[in-house]
Design a protein around this motif. Structure first.
Motif, short mmCIF file in Angstrom:
data_model
loop_
_atom_site.label_atom_id
_atom_site.label_comp_id
_atom_site.label_asym_id
_atom_site.label_seq_id
_atom_site.Cartn_x
_atom_site.Cartn_y
_atom_site.Cartn_z
N THR A 130 1.62 2.99 1.18
CA THR A 130 1.13 2.52 -0.12
C THR A 130 -0.17 1.74 0.00
O THR A 130 -0.75 1.36 -1.02
CB THR A 130 2.18 1.61 -0.81
N LEU A 131 -0.61 1.47 1.21
CA LEU A 131 -1.80 0.64 1.40
C LEU A 131 -3.06 1.51 1.38
O LEU A 131 -3.26 2.33 2.27
CB LEU A 131 -1.72 -0.09 2.75
N HIS A 140 -3.10 7.17 -0.97
CA HIS A 140 -1.93 6.32 -0.76
C HIS A 140 -0.84 6.63 -1.79
O HIS A 140 -1.13 7.07 -2.90
CB HIS A 140 -2.33 4.84 -0.81
N HIS A 141 0.41 6.38 -1.38
CA HIS A 141 1.56 6.58 -2.28
C HIS A 141 1.59 5.42 -3.28
O HIS A 141 1.21 4.30 -2.96
CB HIS A 141 2.84 6.66 -1.46
N SER A 142 2.10 5.70 -4.49
CA SER A 142 1.95 4.75 -5.59
C SER A 142 2.95 3.59 -5.54
O SER A 142 2.72 2.56 -6.17
CB SER A 142 2.10 5.49 -6.92
N ALA A 143 4.06 3.72 -4.81
CA ALA A 143 5.07 2.66 -4.84
C ALA A 143 5.84 2.59 -3.53
O ALA A 143 5.99 3.60 -2.84
CB ALA A 143 6.05 2.91 -5.99
N VAL A 144 6.32 1.40 -3.22
CA VAL A 144 7.22 1.24 -2.07
C VAL A 144 8.57 1.87 -2.46
O VAL A 144 9.20 1.43 -3.42
CB VAL A 144 7.38 -0.24 -1.70
N CYS A 221 18.91 0.05 1.36
CA CYS A 221 18.07 -0.91 2.08
C CYS A 221 17.65 -1.99 1.10
O CYS A 221 16.84 -1.75 0.21
CB CYS A 221 16.84 -0.16 2.63
N GLN A 222 18.27 -3.17 1.25
CA GLN A 222 18.08 -4.22 0.26
C GLN A 222 17.04 -5.23 0.73
O GLN A 222 17.38 -6.24 1.34
CB GLN A 222 19.40 -4.94 0.00
N VAL A 223 15.78 -4.91 0.49
CA VAL A 223 14.72 -5.88 0.74
C VAL A 223 13.78 -5.85 -0.46
O VAL A 223 13.86 -4.96 -1.31
CB VAL A 223 13.91 -5.56 2.03
N TRP A 224 12.92 -6.83 -0.52
CA TRP A 224 11.99 -6.94 -1.63
C TRP A 224 11.19 -5.64 -1.82
O TRP A 224 10.79 -5.02 -0.82
CB TRP A 224 11.03 -8.12 -1.37
N LEU A 225 10.99 -5.25 -3.05
CA LEU A 225 10.26 -4.05 -3.47
C LEU A 225 11.06 -2.76 -3.37
O LEU A 225 10.62 -1.72 -3.83
CB LEU A 225 8.94 -3.87 -2.71
N ARG A 226 12.23 -2.81 -2.73
CA ARG A 226 13.01 -1.57 -2.58
C ARG A 226 14.16 -1.50 -3.59
O ARG A 226 14.82 -0.48 -3.70
CB ARG A 226 13.63 -1.49 -1.18
#
Ligand SMILES: [Zn+2]
Length: 234
Positions: A130-131, A140-144, A221-226
């Motif tokens: 995404t970067l 780049h891909h638009s989202a995590v 997968c439980q992390v921020w942005l996911r």
């Protein structure tokens, strides 16, 4: 949705989430199945080149059986490394090409290194994809992307959080796995297992856990942005 499945070897996705991928396709979603390695080191009778070529054909047939697209990163068996820049770039480009809304890959603690490194490679590179300034020549891909981890081989050390009913696609799942003819004989000779029977046993076991005939288990997968409030699995 666009769904990207990433397994370390040809046959891992079929064993661990083939019924779910078949359901995605049947319900109108686009599915890309990627095996990171060529499967080129598991044979008593062929050379690496021969078995790699055979297994590429089998993986393609397996994907076609459920209507998915097949791709591979062409890494050699036993050499998957989340720290390798070439492997990172290949994984970033895979995500940028597939533009997934959901990724399914290995649980980070499975029975061998290629599986665990694939999991880590997917986790890291689906963020890097995404970067805009991580330049690979592709946009780049638009989202995590949210990631769901499929279960470990034989479910060892794995506690599902979500289940997918694959009763309607178990025969497709069996046919996908049976497309891997050279792998079925390798696992019989090298590990003494009938991988189709083993897969059906695990899928039946997960089904009994959630009140259906056959099921597959997953952990988000439980992390921020996911995270998401939506149910993404079928
Ligand atoms: Zn594997």
């Amino acid at each position: 949705m666009r769904v990207l499945g990433v397994g370390a070897h040809p046959d891992d996705l079929e064993i661990l989430c083939g019924g779910t991928l078949a359901r995605f396709v049947a319900e109108g979603h686009e599915v890309v199945m990627c095996n990171v390695t060529k499967g080129d080191r598991g044979s008593f009778v062929h050379t690496s080149e021969e078995i790699g070529r055979i297994r590429a054909g089998e993986a393609k047939r397996a994907a076609e059986t459920c209507g998915a697209e097949h791709v591979t990163l062409g890494v050699r068996d036993g050499e998957v490394s989340s720290a390798d820049r070439d492997h990172q770039q290949a994984m970033i480009d895979l995500v940028r090409d597939a533009r997934p809304d959901l990724i399914i890959t290995h649980y980070p603690h499975d029975y061998m290194g290629d599986h665990n490194e694939t999991s880590k490679l997917v986790f890291e590179c689906s963020f890097y994809a995404t970067l805009p300034l991580y330049e690979t020549g592709k946009p780049h891909h638009s989202a995590v992307t949210p990631i769901y981890y499929m279960e470990t081989i034989m479910g060892i050390g794995f506690q599902p959080v979500e289940y997918v009913d694959v009763t309607a696609t178990i025969e497709t799942k069996v046919a996908m796995l049976e497309a891997h003819e050279s792998q079925l004989s390798w696992l019989r000779d090298h590990d003494g297992v009938d991988i189709v029977e083993q897969m059906k046993t695990t899928t039946r076991f997960r089904g009994q856990q959630c009140g259906v005939q056959y099921a597959e288990g997953f952990v988000p997968c439980q992390v921020w942005l996911r995270g998401t409030t939506r149910r993404l699995l079928p």
